[in-house]
Design a protein around this motif. Structure first.
Motif, PDB file in Angstrom:
ATOM      1  N   UNK A  43       4.974  11.384   8.413  1.00 37.77           N
ATOM      2  CA  UNK A  43       5.290  12.812   8.403  1.00 37.77           C
ATOM      3  C   UNK A  43       4.907  13.436   9.737  1.00 37.77           C
ATOM      4  N   UNK A  44       5.305  14.662   9.921  1.00 37.68           N
ATOM      5  CA  UNK A  44       4.970  15.399  11.145  1.00 37.68           C
ATOM      6  C   UNK A  44       3.459  15.490  11.329  1.00 37.68           C
ATOM      7  N   UNK A  45       3.042  15.814  12.528  1.00 34.64           N
ATOM      8  CA  UNK A  45       1.611  15.962  12.795  1.00 34.64           C
ATOM      9  C   UNK A  45       1.026  17.101  11.961  1.00 34.64           C
ATOM     10  N   UNK A  46      -0.278  17.018  11.727  1.00 34.63           N
ATOM     11  CA  UNK A  46      -0.994  18.106  11.060  1.00 34.63           C
ATOM     12  C   UNK A  46      -1.331  19.163  12.107  1.00 34.63           C
ATOM     13  N   UNK A  88      -7.791   9.706  15.584  1.00 31.47           N
ATOM     14  CA  UNK A  88      -6.356   9.838  15.312  1.00 31.47           C
ATOM     15  C   UNK A  88      -5.742  10.972  16.141  1.00 31.47           C
ATOM     16  N   UNK A 146      -2.161  12.252  15.596  1.00 26.98           N
ATOM     17  CA  UNK A 146      -1.770  12.758  14.280  1.00 26.98           C
ATOM     18  C   UNK A 146      -1.921  14.261  14.141  1.00 26.98           C
ATOM     19  N   UNK A 147      -2.429  14.909  15.186  1.00 22.08           N
ATOM     20  CA  UNK A 147      -2.752  16.332  15.068  1.00 22.08           C
ATOM     21  C   UNK A 147      -2.240  17.125  16.264  1.00 22.08           C
ATOM     22  N   UNK A 207       0.831  -1.214   0.000  1.00 26.10           N
ATOM     23  CA  UNK A 207       0.000   0.000   0.000  1.00 26.10           C
ATOM     24  C   UNK A 207       0.859   1.255   0.000  1.00 26.10           C
ATOM     25  N   UNK A 208       0.415   2.247  -0.707  1.00 28.99           N
ATOM     26  CA  UNK A 208       1.171   3.498  -0.786  1.00 28.99           C
ATOM     27  C   UNK A 208       1.120   4.231   0.551  1.00 28.99           C
ATOM     28  N   UNK A 209       2.088   5.090   0.742  1.00 34.73           N
ATOM     29  CA  UNK A 209       2.136   5.873   1.982  1.00 34.73           C
ATOM     30  C   UNK A 209       1.102   6.998   1.942  1.00 34.73           C
ATOM     31  N   UNK A 210       0.539   7.318   3.098  1.00 36.16           N
ATOM     32  CA  UNK A 210      -0.391   8.455   3.180  1.00 36.16           C
ATOM     33  C   UNK A 210       0.201   9.477   4.141  1.00 36.16           C
ATOM     34  N   UNK A 211       1.476   9.619   4.091  1.00 36.99           N
ATOM     35  CA  UNK A 211       2.113  10.596   4.966  1.00 36.99           C
ATOM     36  C   UNK A 211       2.065  10.190   6.425  1.00 36.99           C
ATOM     37  N   UNK A 212       2.014   8.877   6.690  1.00 36.21           N
ATOM     38  CA  UNK A 212       1.896   8.369   8.058  1.00 36.21           C
ATOM     39  C   UNK A 212       3.077   8.822   8.913  1.00 36.21           C
TER      40      UNK A 212
END
Lengths: 180, 180
Positions: A8-11, A47, A50-51, A1-6
């Motif tokens: 990456x830094x938090x939003x 999540x 993630x934020x 599966x492709x990455x979904x920015x997992x």
């Protein structure tokens, strides 16, 4: 599966919050709470890691003079007291949001600035560079908007990041929709 | 810990997508892709089961007449062929987004409508009731905007749901910024 920015830094989501305009109710406005709850329920969901939420409260110095109608300034100390009172109100407001985030487990930061709300919000967006700015809106008609101004419309046009405006729901709107 | 709407239904995000305006490039526009990637990276993140994406592509019939300059219509069949070609283009565009979602594991739906993009998007928002509408924007200056119109500005004002506009990044902007 492709990455979904997992990885990456938090939003980082900035939320502009203000006090209720209802006299004698020193709490968050209905539209601020709507913006916050929408962000939690529709974006962050489960999540929580993630934020990061960034709460900005802009205090308008002497917004319309009403607050000062009954105030007598006789010494420099009186002005300092008034300023302190303003500051206390601001932190009281932010405390509500920070406590809610703490309960839910969402990392957050909150701060108070003074000035013209729309200008200060855009300035802080430029400085802090959030991924998204969420602002509340009373959902007034064009006739009412002429008199109360709309911070959200200004931010949508001028802030240097994506902006989403959350209107109050119909059942949250007070008898006088200008109240918030 | 308090609930953050974990058990509630998925968040349904509608994304308005269109074809590139660059001649002979029958793929998604840069701003459509930016809107999509932003939604994946900044909102959905790793929470692929918490969201459903709804892709709406509005085909503008005979937008400016250019497409028909070299076409000769001699029979009803010619018109049917032209319409079929339009439809094929539309589904080709949506296939890109649906495939990406499939690879990532995000549930989605995609459909094509014909008409004036801004009107159709608002109409579909009213019908489908998404939690958020994401639209791309070329990020043009006011002078350029006069000539190309802005679907996103109309949607922000008139759609009955929260709307976020995603601008292309500076490095994605083609030589002529009106191209997309």
């Amino acid at each position: 599966m492709a990455s979904v920015g997992v990885d990456s830094e938090v939003t980082r989501i900035m939320i502009g919050v203000n006090e209720s305009s209802i006299k004698g109710y020193p709490h968050a406005s209905i539209s601020s709470k709507s913006a916050f709850e929408w962000t939690l329920n529709k974006i962050i969901r489960s999540n929580t890691s993630g934020f990061k939420l960034l709460f900005l409260h802009v205090q308008v110095p002497d917004e319309d003079g009403f607050d000062d109608v009954d105030s007598i300034y006789a010494s420099p100390q009186d002005f300092r007291d008034a300023n302190r009172k303003d500051k206390i109100n601001g932190s009281h407001l932010l405390e509500y949001f920070v406590n809610r985030c703490h309960d839910i487990g969402v990392v957050c930061e909150a701060w108070v600035k003074r000035g013209d709300a729309k200008e200060v919000i855009c300035h802080e967006v430029k400085r802090v560079k959030p991924d998204l700015l969420v602002v509340g809106n009373r959902g007034l008609g064009p006739f009412q908007r002429v008199f109360v101004g709309t911070v959200s419309e200004f931010c949508v046009k001028h802030c240097e990041c994506p902006v989403v405006t959350i209107k109050r729901s119909a059942e949250e709107t007070p008898h006088d929709p200008v109240d918030d």
